[in-house]
Structure formats: structure tokens, C-alpha cells
Design an enzyme around this catalytic site. Structure first.
Site, PDB file in Angstrom:
ATOM      1  CE  LYS A 156      -1.951  -0.987   3.960  1.00 24.65           C
ATOM      2  NZ  LYS A 156      -1.294  -2.278   4.243  1.00 24.65           N
TER       3      LYS A 156
ATOM      4  NE  ARG B 231      -4.387  -1.153   9.767  1.00 23.45           N
ATOM      5  CZ  ARG B 231      -3.331  -0.631   9.170  1.00 23.45           C
ATOM      6  NH1 ARG B 231      -3.298   0.641   8.865  1.00 23.45           N
ATOM      7  NH2 ARG B 231      -2.312  -1.387   8.872  1.00 23.45           N
TER       8      ARG B 231
ATOM      9  NE  ARG C 177       7.881  -2.954   6.222  1.00 28.16           N
ATOM     10  CZ  ARG C 177       6.593  -2.758   6.359  1.00 28.16           C
ATOM     11  NH1 ARG C 177       5.919  -2.061   5.471  1.00 28.16           N
ATOM     12  NH2 ARG C 177       5.981  -3.285   7.385  1.00 28.16           N
TER      13      ARG C 177
ATOM     14  NE  ARG D 272       6.417  -0.771  10.138  1.00 25.47           N
ATOM     15  CZ  ARG D 272       5.325  -0.664   9.378  1.00 25.47           C
ATOM     16  NH1 ARG D 272       5.375   0.023   8.249  1.00 25.47           N
ATOM     17  NH2 ARG D 272       4.211  -1.237   9.740  1.00 25.47           N
TER      18      ARG D 272
ATOM     19  NE  ARG E 285       1.891  -5.120  10.933  1.00 31.85           N
ATOM     20  CZ  ARG E 285       2.989  -4.878  10.209  1.00 31.85           C
ATOM     21  NH1 ARG E 285       4.152  -5.375  10.608  1.00 31.85           N
ATOM     22  NH2 ARG E 285       2.925  -4.155   9.128  1.00 31.85           N
TER      23      ARG E 285
HETATM   24  P1  AP5 Z   1       4.945  -1.642   1.829  1.00 32.36           P
HETATM   25  O1  AP5 Z   1       4.649  -0.763   0.670  1.00 32.36           O
HETATM   26  O2  AP5 Z   1       5.729  -1.104   2.961  1.00 32.36           O
HETATM   27  O3  AP5 Z   1       3.573  -2.325   2.326  1.00 32.36           O
HETATM   28  P2  AP5 Z   1       2.376  -1.743   3.162  1.00 32.36           P
HETATM   29  O4  AP5 Z   1       1.138  -2.356   2.586  1.00 32.36           O
HETATM   30  O5  AP5 Z   1       2.436  -0.273   3.263  1.00 32.36           O
HETATM   31  O6  AP5 Z   1       2.708  -2.465   4.527  1.00 32.36           O
HETATM   32  P3  AP5 Z   1       2.676  -1.905   6.017  1.00 32.36           P
HETATM   33  O7  AP5 Z   1       3.375  -2.907   6.869  1.00 32.36           O
HETATM   34  O8  AP5 Z   1       3.113  -0.504   6.068  1.00 32.36           O
HETATM   35  O9  AP5 Z   1       1.174  -2.025   6.276  1.00 32.36           O
HETATM   36  P4  AP5 Z   1       0.472  -2.004   7.593  1.00 32.36           P
HETATM   37  O10 AP5 Z   1      -0.893  -1.840   7.083  1.00 32.36           O
HETATM   38  O11 AP5 Z   1       0.666  -3.163   8.470  1.00 32.36           O
HETATM   39  O12 AP5 Z   1       1.216  -0.832   8.382  1.00 32.36           O
HETATM   40  P5  AP5 Z   1       0.809   0.642   8.749  1.00 32.36           P
HETATM   41  O13 AP5 Z   1       2.013   1.451   8.802  1.00 32.36           O
HETATM   42  O14 AP5 Z   1      -0.331   1.093   7.918  1.00 32.36           O
HETATM   43  O15 AP5 Z   1       5.646  -2.964   1.261  1.00 32.36           O
HETATM   44  C1  AP5 Z   1       6.099  -3.989   2.129  1.00 32.36           C
HETATM   45  C2  AP5 Z   1       7.467  -4.501   1.674  1.00 32.36           C
HETATM   46  O16 AP5 Z   1       7.334  -5.173   0.426  1.00 32.36           O
HETATM   47  C3  AP5 Z   1       8.488  -3.387   1.433  1.00 32.36           C
HETATM   48  O17 AP5 Z   1       9.743  -3.832   1.828  1.00 32.36           O
HETATM   49  C4  AP5 Z   1       8.428  -3.146  -0.084  1.00 32.36           C
HETATM   50  O18 AP5 Z   1       9.665  -2.697  -0.559  1.00 32.36           O
HETATM   51  C5  AP5 Z   1       8.084  -4.525  -0.612  1.00 32.36           C
HETATM   52  N1  AP5 Z   1       7.186  -4.484  -1.780  1.00 32.36           N
HETATM   53  C6  AP5 Z   1       6.148  -3.642  -2.015  1.00 32.36           C
HETATM   54  N2  AP5 Z   1       5.529  -3.940  -3.187  1.00 32.36           N
HETATM   55  C7  AP5 Z   1       6.201  -5.013  -3.694  1.00 32.36           C
HETATM   56  C8  AP5 Z   1       6.037  -5.815  -4.882  1.00 32.36           C
HETATM   57  N3  AP5 Z   1       5.062  -5.556  -5.775  1.00 32.36           N
HETATM   58  N4  AP5 Z   1       6.886  -6.843  -5.058  1.00 32.36           N
HETATM   59  C9  AP5 Z   1       7.881  -7.114  -4.163  1.00 32.36           C
HETATM   60  N5  AP5 Z   1       8.085  -6.392  -3.026  1.00 32.36           N
HETATM   61  C10 AP5 Z   1       7.255  -5.362  -2.798  1.00 32.36           C
HETATM   62  O19 AP5 Z   1       0.257   0.416  10.222  1.00 32.36           O
HETATM   63  C11 AP5 Z   1       1.100   0.004  11.272  1.00 32.36           C
HETATM   64  C12 AP5 Z   1       0.317  -0.071  12.561  1.00 32.36           C
HETATM   65  O20 AP5 Z   1      -0.195   1.224  12.895  1.00 32.36           O
HETATM   66  C13 AP5 Z   1      -0.915  -0.969  12.530  1.00 32.36           C
HETATM   67  O21 AP5 Z   1      -0.587  -2.308  12.816  1.00 32.36           O
HETATM   68  C14 AP5 Z   1      -1.778  -0.324  13.614  1.00 32.36           C
HETATM   69  O22 AP5 Z   1      -1.327  -0.695  14.903  1.00 32.36           O
HETATM   70  C15 AP5 Z   1      -1.493   1.158  13.445  1.00 32.36           C
HETATM   71  N6  AP5 Z   1      -2.446   1.825  12.537  1.00 32.36           N
HETATM   72  C16 AP5 Z   1      -2.145   2.458  11.362  1.00 32.36           C
HETATM   73  N7  AP5 Z   1      -3.256   2.954  10.796  1.00 32.36           N
HETATM   74  C17 AP5 Z   1      -4.287   2.609  11.603  1.00 32.36           C
HETATM   75  C18 AP5 Z   1      -5.699   2.809  11.552  1.00 32.36           C
HETATM   76  N8  AP5 Z   1      -6.285   3.443  10.523  1.00 32.36           N
HETATM   77  N9  AP5 Z   1      -6.454   2.325  12.573  1.00 32.36           N
HETATM   78  C19 AP5 Z   1      -5.886   1.684  13.626  1.00 32.36           C
HETATM   79  N10 AP5 Z   1      -4.568   1.450  13.724  1.00 32.36           N
HETATM   80  C20 AP5 Z   1      -3.767   1.909  12.731  1.00 32.36           C
HETATM   81 MG    MG Z   2       2.836   1.084   4.868  1.00 36.01          MG
END
Ligand code: AP5
Ligand code: MG
Ligand code: ZN
Length: 214
Positions: A13, A88, A127, A160, A171
Site C-alpha cells: 500500500k 481499517r 523490509r 520496523r 497483524r
Molecule cells: P509496503 O509498501 O511497505 O507495504 P504496506 O502495505 O504499506 O505495509 P505496512 O506494513 O506498512 O502495512 P500495515 O498496514 O501493516 O502498516 P501501517 O504502517 O499502515 O511494502 C512492504 C514490503 O514489500 C516493502 O519492503 C516493499 O519494498 C516490498 N514491496 C512492495 N511492493 C512489492 C512488490 N510488488 N513486489 C515485491 N516487493 C514489494 O500500520 C502500522 C500499525 O499502525 C498498525 O498495525 C496499527 O497498529 C497502526 N495503525 C495504522 N493505521 C491505523 C488505523 N487506521 N487504525 C488503527 N490502527 C492503525
Molecule cells: Mg505502509
């Protein structure tokens, strides 16, 4: 253009949202990035969010919704935005719909980046994230130019805290329970678009561009 990115943790994402933001000159808003910036700055919000994030749980809606509404009411959001990691939960989606509806506007697309759980664990373990600007890399699929150094700002890269395999598993289960129902929610609104997130980063982006420009 107002876009929502849906998808499991690690689906890509953030990677795709950044490309969309660059291409269409709209802000990239990631609630996860906002929380992590607060953790780095040791704010009270950051400390509270961290206690949930480290376990792989969601930060409570009350806290998250307020931050998001604040952010999208900024001047730079008037031509649209790409939301990454929000909503979410169904209540978060309803709050967003109401806020957008009050401005007589609507969300244009909910882009679901579809990646099976089996692929996720591998992605997460590779990552690396910048300690300063939060930019994201992958040791195999998107390596930085210099090992463990951010291309953008030159700061060190780290794993991370919530990318440990046990936390990733939690997660993923939180995702399936609380977030995946949003796929149906946006399908019913007729704005859901699903892309195959297992393809290479640029191919996924090409598919997204086709959708946004069709
Ligand atoms: P990346 O682009 O980093 O993936 P992502 O979908 O952004 O993954 P996240 O781990 O950031 O998602 P998340 O939803 O768990 O975390 P968030 O920060 O939102 O890609 C992942 C890896 O793969 C990278 O290394 C990239 O290089 C590689 N990659 C990407 N595309 C690729 C491809 N096509 N092929 C190969 N490799 C690829 O949330 C973290 C925490 O915050 C949550 O757990 C929660 O506690 C809290 N939080 C955040 N938002 C909310 C909310 N709205 N409500 C409640 N809690 C929240
Ligand atoms: Mg992300
Ligand atoms: Zn950086």
C-alpha cells in the site's frame, strides 16, 4: 481525486501510494507513518499508539479518526489525497464517508492491493525503513543504492519493530478480522478496484494507473 488503498500489511500500500502521490501531485497520508513520526518524537500520542502497534493490534478508532480528520482538513488536501492504512475498520470508513459527504464530495476509488498471506511474511522480513524520513525499501525487491542507508536522506535503515514474524502473524489476523470487511463495504459502493499485488512494483503501478485513468 480521493483514493483509498486497501490491502493486508505488507501488500505494498505504502509503496504504491507514494507513486500515486508523485504521479498525480496529491498528498500521501499514512496513519501508520503519522503514528511512527509521533513515536520518534516521543509525543503522548506516539507513546499510546506504540503500545498497540508493537503488539500488532489496531490503535483505537477514537484516536485514529481524530488524527485523520485533522489531516484531511488541511489546505493541501483540497484537490484530493491518497489514504494509506486508513480506514481499517467499518466505523473508520463511516466517519470518513460522513466527513467527505459534508463537503458534497466522495471517495473516487478504493484500490485493493491483493497479496496472499504466504507472500507477506517474506516481504516483511526483507523490509527496511528509514529511521528519519520513514522511506521504505526491500533488501531483495527494492534495495537502497547503498546498503542500509536511505537513498532520500542518507539516514540509517532499520527493521520496523512490528515486522517480527510473530507480530506480522497477529497483524495478518487482525487484518482478516477487522479490515478485510472493508472490501465488501467499498464493493457495495461500486468503487472497489482490485489489483494483483504479487506482480512487480512497476507492473502493479501500471495496473493502478490504468484504473485511475479509465
Ligand atoms: P509496503 O509498501 O511497505 O507495504 P504496506 O502495505 O504499506 O505495509 P505496512 O506494513 O506498512 O502495512 P500495515 O498496514 O501493516 O502498516 P501501517 O504502517 O499502515 O511494502 C512492504 C514490503 O514489500 C516493502 O519492503 C516493499 O519494498 C516490498 N514491496 C512492495 N511492493 C512489492 C512488490 N510488488 N513486489 C515485491 N516487493 C514489494 O500500520 C502500522 C500499525 O499502525 C498498525 O498495525 C496499527 O497498529 C497502526 N495503525 C495504522 N493505521 C491505523 C488505523 N487506521 N487504525 C488503527 N490502527 C492503525
Ligand atoms: Mg505502509
Ligand atoms: Zn530517509
Amino acid at each position: 481525486m480521493k483514493i483509498i488503498m486497501l490491502g493486508a500489511p505488507g501488500a505494498g500500500k505504502g509503496t504504491q501510494a507514494k507513486k500515486i502521490a508523485d504521479q498525480y501531485q496529491i498528498p500521501h497520508i499514512s496513519t501508520g507513518d503519522i503514528f511512527r513520526a509521533n513515536i520518534r518524537e516521543k509525543t503522548p500520542l506516539g507513546m499510546e499508539a506504540k503500545s498497540y502497534m508493537d503488539k500488532g493490534e489496531l490503535v483505537p478508532d477514537e484516536l485514529t479518526v481524530k488524527i485523520l480528520l485533522d489531516r484531511v482538513s488541511n489546505e493541501d488536501c483540497k484537490n484530493g489525497y491518497v489514504l494509506d492504512g486508513y480506514p481499517r475498520t467499518i466505523p473508520q470508513a463511516e466517519v470518513l464517508d460522513r466527513a467527505v459527504g459534508e463537503l458534497n464530495e466522495r471517495i473516487d476509488f478504493a484500490v485493493n492491493v491483493d497479496v496472499p498471506d504466504e507472500n507477506i511474511i517474506k516481504r516483511m522480513s526483507g523490509r527496511r525503513a528509514c529511521t528519519k524520513c520513514g522511506d521504505t525499501y526491500h533488501i531483495e525487491y527494492m534495495p537502497p543504492k547503498k546498503e542500509n542507508v536511505c537513498d532520500k536522506c542518507g539516514s540509517p535503515l532499520i527493521i520496523r519493530d512490528d515486522d517480527k514474524p510473530e507480530t506480522v502473524k497477529n497483524r495478518l489476523s487482525v487484518y482478516h478480522e477487522q479490515t478485510a470487511p472493508l472490501i465488501d463495504y467499498y464493493e457495495k459502493k461500486g468503487i472497489l478496484k482490485t489489483v494483483d499485488g504479487t506482480k512487480d512494483v512497476n507492473e502493479v503501478f501500471a495496473d493502478i494507473k490504468n484504473i485511475l485513468e479509465s
